[in-house]
Design an enzyme around this catalytic site. Structure first.
Site, PDB file in Angstrom:
ATOM      1  N   MET A 175      -6.445 -28.234  -5.479  1.00 11.52           N
ATOM      2  CA  MET A 175      -7.477 -29.279  -5.407  1.00 11.52           C
ATOM      3  C   MET A 175      -8.786 -28.740  -5.991  1.00 11.52           C
ATOM      4  O   MET A 175      -9.867 -29.263  -5.703  1.00 11.52           O
ATOM      5  CB  MET A 175      -7.671 -29.729  -3.962  1.00 11.52           C
ATOM      6  CG  MET A 175      -6.391 -30.339  -3.386  1.00 11.52           C
ATOM      7  SD  MET A 175      -6.682 -31.569  -2.137  1.00 11.52           S
ATOM      8  CE  MET A 175      -7.435 -30.593  -0.872  1.00 11.52           C
ATOM      9  N   GLY A 176      -8.690 -27.681  -6.796  1.00 11.68           N
ATOM     10  CA  GLY A 176      -9.892 -27.131  -7.431  1.00 11.68           C
ATOM     11  C   GLY A 176     -10.664 -26.203  -6.514  1.00 11.68           C
ATOM     12  O   GLY A 176     -10.155 -25.782  -5.469  1.00 11.68           O
ATOM     13  N   LEU A 187      -9.477 -16.684   1.987  1.00 13.56           N
ATOM     14  CA  LEU A 187     -10.212 -17.447   0.974  1.00 13.56           C
ATOM     15  C   LEU A 187      -9.802 -18.911   1.050  1.00 13.56           C
ATOM     16  O   LEU A 187      -8.639 -19.232   1.271  1.00 13.56           O
ATOM     17  CB  LEU A 187      -9.920 -16.901  -0.421  1.00 13.56           C
ATOM     18  CG  LEU A 187     -10.435 -15.492  -0.716  1.00 13.56           C
ATOM     19  CD1 LEU A 187     -10.153 -15.109  -2.162  1.00 13.56           C
ATOM     20  CD2 LEU A 187     -11.933 -15.375  -0.436  1.00 13.56           C
ATOM     21  N   SER A 188     -10.797 -19.779   0.874  1.00 15.37           N
ATOM     22  CA  SER A 188     -10.549 -21.220   0.895  1.00 15.37           C
ATOM     23  C   SER A 188     -11.674 -21.888   0.109  1.00 15.37           C
ATOM     24  O   SER A 188     -12.819 -21.419   0.141  1.00 15.37           O
ATOM     25  CB  SER A 188     -10.561 -21.716   2.345  1.00 15.37           C
ATOM     26  OG  SER A 188     -10.781 -23.104   2.376  1.00 15.37           O
ATOM     27  N   GLU A 194       0.685 -18.934   1.610  1.00 11.37           N
ATOM     28  CA  GLU A 194       1.017 -18.847   3.043  1.00 11.37           C
ATOM     29  C   GLU A 194      -0.175 -19.200   3.937  1.00 11.37           C
ATOM     30  O   GLU A 194      -0.021 -19.408   5.118  1.00 11.37           O
ATOM     31  CB  GLU A 194       1.497 -17.432   3.385  1.00 11.37           C
ATOM     32  CG  GLU A 194       2.909 -17.184   2.948  1.00 11.37           C
ATOM     33  CD  GLU A 194       3.387 -15.779   3.233  1.00 11.37           C
ATOM     34  OE1 GLU A 194       2.709 -15.032   3.964  1.00 11.37           O
ATOM     35  OE2 GLU A 194       4.445 -15.428   2.693  1.00 11.37           O
ATOM     36  N   ASP A 219      -1.728 -21.840   3.953  1.00 11.66           N
ATOM     37  CA  ASP A 219      -1.406 -23.192   4.430  1.00 11.66           C
ATOM     38  C   ASP A 219       0.078 -23.201   4.803  1.00 11.66           C
ATOM     39  O   ASP A 219       0.898 -23.842   4.142  1.00 11.66           O
ATOM     40  CB  ASP A 219      -1.728 -24.206   3.338  1.00 11.66           C
ATOM     41  CG  ASP A 219      -3.184 -24.113   2.916  1.00 11.66           C
ATOM     42  OD1 ASP A 219      -4.031 -24.688   3.590  1.00 11.66           O
ATOM     43  OD2 ASP A 219      -3.477 -23.417   1.923  1.00 11.66           O
ATOM     44  N   HIS A 272      -6.068 -18.826  -5.403  1.00  7.29           N
ATOM     45  CA  HIS A 272      -5.377 -19.590  -6.451  1.00  7.29           C
ATOM     46  C   HIS A 272      -4.925 -18.653  -7.572  1.00  7.29           C
ATOM     47  O   HIS A 272      -3.813 -18.783  -8.094  1.00  7.29           O
ATOM     48  CB  HIS A 272      -6.311 -20.654  -7.043  1.00  7.29           C
ATOM     49  CG  HIS A 272      -6.794 -21.681  -6.063  1.00  7.29           C
ATOM     50  ND1 HIS A 272      -8.118 -21.904  -5.812  1.00  7.29           N
ATOM     51  CD2 HIS A 272      -6.116 -22.546  -5.268  1.00  7.29           C
ATOM     52  CE1 HIS A 272      -8.250 -22.864  -4.912  1.00  7.29           C
ATOM     53  NE2 HIS A 272      -7.044 -23.269  -4.565  1.00  7.29           N
ATOM     54  N   HIS A 304     -10.385 -20.051  -6.642  1.00 10.07           N
ATOM     55  CA  HIS A 304     -10.804 -18.733  -6.138  1.00 10.07           C
ATOM     56  C   HIS A 304      -9.650 -17.750  -6.300  1.00 10.07           C
ATOM     57  O   HIS A 304      -8.568 -18.124  -6.804  1.00 10.07           O
ATOM     58  CB  HIS A 304     -11.276 -18.838  -4.678  1.00 10.07           C
ATOM     59  CG  HIS A 304     -10.295 -19.521  -3.775  1.00 10.07           C
ATOM     60  ND1 HIS A 304      -9.055 -18.991  -3.469  1.00 10.07           N
ATOM     61  CD2 HIS A 304     -10.340 -20.717  -3.122  1.00 10.07           C
ATOM     62  CE1 HIS A 304      -8.397 -19.791  -2.660  1.00 10.07           C
ATOM     63  NE2 HIS A 304      -9.156 -20.868  -2.437  1.00 10.07           N
TER      64      HIS A 304
HETATM   65  P1  AMP Z   1      -5.895 -25.923  -2.328  1.00  4.04           P
HETATM   66  O1  AMP Z   1      -6.617 -25.964  -3.629  1.00  4.04           O
HETATM   67  O2  AMP Z   1      -6.728 -25.441  -1.189  1.00  4.04           O
HETATM   68  O3  AMP Z   1      -5.148 -27.194  -2.035  1.00  4.04           O
HETATM   69  O4  AMP Z   1      -4.780 -24.793  -2.481  1.00  4.04           O
HETATM   70  C1  AMP Z   1      -3.880 -24.782  -3.545  1.00  4.04           C
HETATM   71  C2  AMP Z   1      -2.836 -23.733  -3.285  1.00  4.04           C
HETATM   72  O5  AMP Z   1      -3.461 -22.451  -3.162  1.00  4.04           O
HETATM   73  C3  AMP Z   1      -2.054 -23.955  -1.980  1.00  4.04           C
HETATM   74  O6  AMP Z   1      -0.696 -23.628  -2.177  1.00  4.04           O
HETATM   75  C4  AMP Z   1      -2.737 -22.998  -1.028  1.00  4.04           C
HETATM   76  O7  AMP Z   1      -1.898 -22.576   0.025  1.00  4.04           O
HETATM   77  C5  AMP Z   1      -3.068 -21.845  -1.949  1.00  4.04           C
HETATM   78  N1  AMP Z   1      -4.152 -21.040  -1.376  1.00  4.04           N
HETATM   79  C6  AMP Z   1      -5.341 -21.478  -0.939  1.00  4.04           C
HETATM   80  N2  AMP Z   1      -6.067 -20.446  -0.416  1.00  4.04           N
HETATM   81  C7  AMP Z   1      -5.292 -19.345  -0.532  1.00  4.04           C
HETATM   82  C8  AMP Z   1      -5.456 -17.977  -0.173  1.00  4.04           C
HETATM   83  N3  AMP Z   1      -6.559 -17.530   0.416  1.00  4.04           N
HETATM   84  N4  AMP Z   1      -4.452 -17.106  -0.435  1.00  4.04           N
HETATM   85  C9  AMP Z   1      -3.310 -17.543  -1.031  1.00  4.04           C
HETATM   86  N5  AMP Z   1      -3.096 -18.830  -1.394  1.00  4.04           N
HETATM   87  C10 AMP Z   1      -4.060 -19.724  -1.149  1.00  4.04           C
END
Ligand code: AMP
Length: 271
Positions: A26-27, A180-181, A145, A147, A33, A30
């Site tokens: 979802m952008g 990270l998020s 992992e 999520d 990703h 970091h």
């Molecule tokens: P998102 O953009 O937050 O929807 O995440 C996209 C993908 O990146 C999902 O599969 C998340 O589980 C993964 N992701 C997000 N944060 C992390 C992290 N800190 N470490 C590993 N994978 C992540």
């Protein structure tokens, strides 16, 4: 790195490739990703990253509005890493052109952890992942992992329906061990300190779980302590088996799962 702005250009560009690794995001790109992208780059001939903030998985309008978006910066980072062949930036209509209503429903036994607190969230995630998989046709999908419940539910649905394999990737943390998020950008310095302390406490709780007779009572007590000491609001703090996500009474094959609110930001982690 080719940017694909609609489904027509996606279909044309991807036609020659069948060993495709897909990293849906979802952008707010970091290092988390980027670790997924690295793995895809190693295991697949071509890597495609999508950036799409899926409104249907937000159970809270405010959360959707405040979700961090910065496409320009994201594209810069993705280009610089030199591991991405395609970036897919669909519009709402590209994903939801097929207007058939999703029949995806969670089973009662899956209405746990985040599903209990975010009604409709995973139905939205599963629907968009189903649609993205149909459109992109990847050989492998890389997911984090961090999520864990999302990874678990998506794997269960997609590997039954498609030939695609879901590859799980370890959680990437910052130097104070905060997972990270994209949402971390919404936290101030003080909040980040609290999040780092919560992580330390969780490690400690995990260490002490082994000696406890009644784990659920112990975790309830710790939940109250964390709530009171750090002024956070914990949705859940539970030990669950990682193969079936059932409540666990042993550390074996299990992880500690937490979701909590800090400065109106909802954070999740598992360890
Ligand atoms: P998102 O953009 O937050 O929807 O995440 C996209 C993908 O990146 C999902 O599969 C998340 O589980 C993964 N992701 C997000 N944060 C992390 C992290 N800190 N470490 C590993 N994978 C992540």
């Amino acid at each position: 790195m080719k940017i694909l702005l609609n489904n027509r250009s996606l279909i044309e560009s991807l036609r020659p490739f069948n060993d495709l690794g897909f990293v849906p995001t979802m952008g707010g790109i970091h290092e988390g990703h980027l670790s997924l992208i690295n793995k895809s780059n190693k295991l697949c001939k071509k890597t495609i990253v999508s950036i799409f903030v899926n409104p249907k998985q937000f159970n809270n309008k405010k959360d959707l509005i405040s979700y961090p978006r910065n496409i320009k910066k994201d594209l810069q980072i993705l280009k610089k890493c030199k591991k991405v062949d395609f970036v897919y930036l669909p519009k709402f209509k590209d994903i939801y052109k097929d207007t058939k209503k999703s029949k995806i429903k969670l089973l009662k036994k899956d209405k746990i952890l985040c599903a209990r607190f975010r009604k409709g969230h995973f139905e939205g995630v599963l629907d968009v992942m189903n649609r993205l998989t149909k459109i992109v046709c990847p050989k492998k999908i890389f997911m984090g992992e961090k999520d864990f419940q999302q990874l678990y539910l998506v794997k269960k649905l997609l590997e039954r329906k498609y030939k695609t394999k879901i590859i799980s990737c370890k959680t990437i943390r910052d130097k104070s061990n905060i997972a990270l998020s994209s949402r971390n950008i919404l936290l101030n310095k003080f909040n980040l300190k609290v999040a780092a302390n919560v992580y330390k406490k969780l490690l400690n709780i995990k260490k002490n779980i082994k000696n406890k007779k009644n784990i659920s009572n112990f975790l309830n007590l710790k939940k109250k302590e964390l709530n009171d000491n750090y002024s956070i609001k914990i949705d859940y703090l539970e030990l669950r088996n990682i193969s079936n996500l059932k409540i666990s009474n042993t550390m074996k094959n299990s992880k500690l799962f937490i979701a909590y609110h800090l400065n109106n930001v909802r954070l999740i982690d598992n360890l």
